[in-house]
Design an enzyme around this catalytic site. Structure first.
Site, mmCIF file in Angstrom:
data_model
loop_
_atom_site.group_PDB
_atom_site.id
_atom_site.type_symbol
_atom_site.label_atom_id
_atom_site.label_comp_id
_atom_site.label_asym_id
_atom_site.label_seq_id
_atom_site.Cartn_x
_atom_site.Cartn_y
_atom_site.Cartn_z
ATOM 1 N N GLY A 283 0.662 -1.216 0.020
ATOM 2 C CA GLY A 283 -0.250 0.100 -0.146
ATOM 3 C C GLY A 283 1.347 1.159 0.268
ATOM 4 O O GLY A 283 1.880 1.300 0.456
ATOM 5 N N GLN B 25 3.097 9.972 1.603
ATOM 6 C CA GLN B 25 4.232 9.726 0.640
ATOM 7 C C GLN B 25 4.931 9.875 -0.021
ATOM 8 O O GLN B 25 6.527 9.260 -0.047
ATOM 9 C CB GLN B 25 4.562 7.422 1.517
ATOM 10 C CG GLN B 25 3.669 7.427 2.278
ATOM 11 C CD GLN B 25 3.293 5.538 2.757
ATOM 12 O OE1 GLN B 25 2.436 5.021 2.049
ATOM 13 N NE2 GLN B 25 4.224 5.277 2.761
ATOM 14 N N HIS C 119 -2.413 6.917 6.887
ATOM 15 C CA HIS C 119 -1.305 8.260 6.306
ATOM 16 C C HIS C 119 -2.327 9.955 6.345
ATOM 17 O O HIS C 119 -1.527 10.608 6.112
ATOM 18 C CB HIS C 119 -0.777 7.581 6.088
ATOM 19 C CG HIS C 119 0.090 6.966 5.508
ATOM 20 N ND1 HIS C 119 1.579 7.342 6.216
ATOM 21 C CD2 HIS C 119 0.415 5.479 5.577
ATOM 22 C CE1 HIS C 119 2.300 6.265 6.136
ATOM 23 N NE2 HIS C 119 1.549 5.271 5.465
HETATM 24 NI NI NI Z 1 2.643 3.688 5.434
#
Ligand code: NI
Length: 168
Positions: free
Chosen positions: A46, A51, A138
């Protein structure tokens, strides 16, 4: 398509709450495809937009069997229902060299949009449910190390400062 740079803790973008995507345009399509390619290359199961430095509500994942790729691209995903408890040892491409067990819901329902602007609802259990909870965290600026005990976190922080986290 291209491989994107993955931001690692303590990059500020990882702590930011993301913005909803209002227009699914070519830029978003390219970002989603690049994120999938980056995730498979890493390799990971994932990846969330923060990110790769984008504070947008977008995740990609493939929590299925290794020899059967089933890529998921979810825009503005939200958990609408959950039940049960489970937990496995988690890691994160943005938190290299560290893993820890995290308590999660065993079953979740996720509502999201696809790249072709269709609203979908997924019912997920066990590993796929855990992966999606990790990725959706996230989008709220939450890392799995924010969900471990204070004692474990203080050990992590000490190792991080000393540079003695596992490099494997
Ligand atoms: Ni992560």
């Amino acid at each position: 398509m291209s491989i994107l740079n993955i931001d690692v803790y303590p990059a500020p973008v990882l702590k930011r709450k993301t913005e909803k995507i209002l227009n699914i345009d070519d830029g978003i399509r390219r970002l989603a495809e690049d994120m999938l390619e980056t995730m498979y290359k890493a390799p990971g199961v994932g990846l969330a937009a923060p990110q790769v430095g984008q504070a947008l509500s977008l995740v990609v994942a493939d929590p299925g069997e290794k020899d059967k790729p089933t890529p998921l691209i979810l825009i503005n995903p939200e958990i609408t229902a959950y039940e049960g408890r489970t937990g496995i040892t988690e890691g994160c491409l943005s938190v290299p060299g560290y893993t820890a067990e995290v308590v999660r819901h065993q079953k979740i329902i996720v509502r999201a949009y696809t790249l072709d602007e269709k609203e979908i609802e997924l019912t997920l259990e066990d590993f796929p449910a855990i992966v999606l909870q990790h990725e959706l965290d996230h989008l709220q600026g939450i890392l799995f190390i924010d969900r471990i005990s204070r004692l474990k976190r203080s050990i992590y922080d000490r190792k991080f400062r000393k540079g003695t986290l596992d490099q494997s």
